[in-house]
Design a protein around this motif. Structure first.
Motif, PDB file in Angstrom:
ATOM      1  N   GLU A  24     -13.068  -6.305   9.429  1.00 15.17           N
ATOM      2  CA  GLU A  24     -12.354  -5.106   9.859  1.00 15.17           C
ATOM      3  C   GLU A  24     -11.102  -4.861   9.038  1.00 15.17           C
ATOM      4  N   ALA A  25     -10.400  -5.927   8.688  1.00 20.22           N
ATOM      5  CA  ALA A  25      -9.182  -5.818   7.888  1.00 20.22           C
ATOM      6  C   ALA A  25      -8.953  -7.134   7.163  1.00 20.22           C
ATOM      7  N   ARG A  26      -8.549  -7.033   5.922  1.00 18.94           N
ATOM      8  CA  ARG A  26      -8.216  -8.205   5.140  1.00 18.94           C
ATOM      9  C   ARG A  26      -6.740  -8.548   5.373  1.00 18.94           C
ATOM     10  N   VAL A  27      -6.389  -9.810   5.187  1.00 20.43           N
ATOM     11  CA  VAL A  27      -4.981 -10.195   5.282  1.00 20.43           C
ATOM     12  C   VAL A  27      -4.280  -9.768   3.996  1.00 20.43           C
ATOM     13  N   LEU A  28      -3.332  -8.849   4.143  1.00 17.64           N
ATOM     14  CA  LEU A  28      -2.561  -8.330   3.021  1.00 17.64           C
ATOM     15  C   LEU A  28      -1.078  -8.460   3.343  1.00 17.64           C
ATOM     16  N   TRP A  29      -0.254  -8.573   2.313  1.00 12.13           N
ATOM     17  CA  TRP A  29       1.186  -8.611   2.557  1.00 12.13           C
ATOM     18  C   TRP A  29       1.946  -7.996   1.388  1.00 12.13           C
ATOM     19  N   ARG A  30       3.170  -7.564   1.686  1.00 14.94           N
ATOM     20  CA  ARG A  30       4.041  -6.984   0.667  1.00 14.94           C
ATOM     21  C   ARG A  30       5.486  -7.199   1.085  1.00 14.94           C
ATOM     22  N   VAL A  31       6.341  -7.444   0.114  1.00 16.41           N
ATOM     23  CA  VAL A  31       7.769  -7.611   0.387  1.00 16.41           C
ATOM     24  C   VAL A  31       8.529  -6.413  -0.176  1.00 16.41           C
ATOM     25  N   ASP A  32       9.354  -5.787   0.666  1.00 16.16           N
ATOM     26  CA  ASP A  32      10.228  -4.698   0.242  1.00 16.16           C
ATOM     27  C   ASP A  32      11.673  -5.178   0.309  1.00 16.16           C
ATOM     28  N   PRO A  33      12.371  -5.265  -0.819  1.00 13.96           N
ATOM     29  CA  PRO A  33      13.760  -5.749  -0.805  1.00 13.96           C
ATOM     30  C   PRO A  33      14.736  -4.672  -0.348  1.00 13.96           C
ATOM     31  N   HIS A  34      15.754  -5.095   0.403  1.00 11.02           N
ATOM     32  CA  HIS A  34      16.842  -4.227   0.819  1.00 11.02           C
ATOM     33  C   HIS A  34      18.162  -4.940   0.532  1.00 11.02           C
ATOM     34  N   ASP A  35      19.276  -4.326   0.873  1.00  6.54           N
ATOM     35  CA  ASP A  35      20.582  -4.872   0.498  1.00  6.54           C
ATOM     36  C   ASP A  35      20.835  -6.258   1.068  1.00  6.54           C
TER      37      ASP A  35
END
Length: 233
Positions: free
Chosen positions: A42-53
């Protein structure tokens, strides 16, 4: 049940810095937050990092709710627990013709002829990385604003604003070790990454649902391929 999880990562903590600078470590932490026997149909394990201050935000898509408290305990803030939403409700609301602001970190690659299979190489220039994104768009169920040299009618071009055009927001290469260091089998892995942002228009709702839950492109285990959508401002 597909889920989307948001976890704040504290870069001032030792484990936080480790996860943010080593995709192999982050991959292991994300996978450990799910049971080992999960089905990824149904869904694959995915990830992403978004940097902030003052923090970095880890986004995780998966087939069920992850145990985000483990990552929070090791690398986040107790006052900011993981937030998980049922992704299915949002996915069901997507329809052809809708426009969304999008963001994705991807590993743009191409195959260089080399025998039967070819050799996979990374695009490293912004122009070629954007070309890669435009090639991925139709099969992922969305359209992008036409470029100056794209063949299209004046009517089609007038439907898009200059601000809708996708851009490469940043480019970098992650280098990390993969394998068993104690056994002398630690190999160096290099993954060229590009962060894209812009406006898309849905052309195939089923296809974009699949792209949102299964990712786009290569290196999806190491922080690439997770497409997210937000309302157009």
């Amino acid at each position: 049940m597909s889920t989307l999880t948001r976890i704040s990562i504290n870069p001032a903590r030792r484990n936080g810095r480790k996860l943010l600078t080593n995709p192999q470590a982050m991959h292991a932490a994300v996978r450990a937050s799910f049971p080992p026997d999960i089905s990824e149909d149904e869904a694959r394990v995915l990830w992403r990092v978004d940097p902030h201050d003052h923090e970095s935000v880890l986004y995780v898509v998966g087939p069920e709710k992850p145990t985000g408290a483990v990552i929070v305990e090791q690398a986040g803030w107790e006052s900011r627990p993981a937030q998980t939403a049922d992704y299915g409700r949002f996915l069901d609301s997507l329809m052809k013709g809708q426009r969304w602001h999008f963001e994705i970190v991807a590993n743009p690659t191409y195959s260089e002829p080399n025998g039967k299979r070819g050799k996979v190489k990374a695009h490293v220039s912004a122009r070629h990385q954007l070309d890669w994104l435009y090639k991925q768009a139709p099969k992922a169920g969305f359209a992008l604003a036409p470029r100056d040299d794209d063949p299209c009618t004046d009517e089609e071009r007038s439907r898009w604003a200059v601000s809708d055009a996708p851009m490469v927001m940043e480019r970098w290469t992650d280098t990390f070790g993969k394998g068993n260091e104690s056994r002398g089998s630690r190999n160096q892995v290099r993954i060229a990454k590009a962060r894209f942002s812009g406006t898309l228009e849905i052309t195939d709702a089923d296809a974009i649902r699949h792209a949102l839950t299964h990712g786009i492109g290569r290196a999806r285990a190491y922080g690439c391929g997770l497409l997210t959508l937000a309302p157009v401002k």
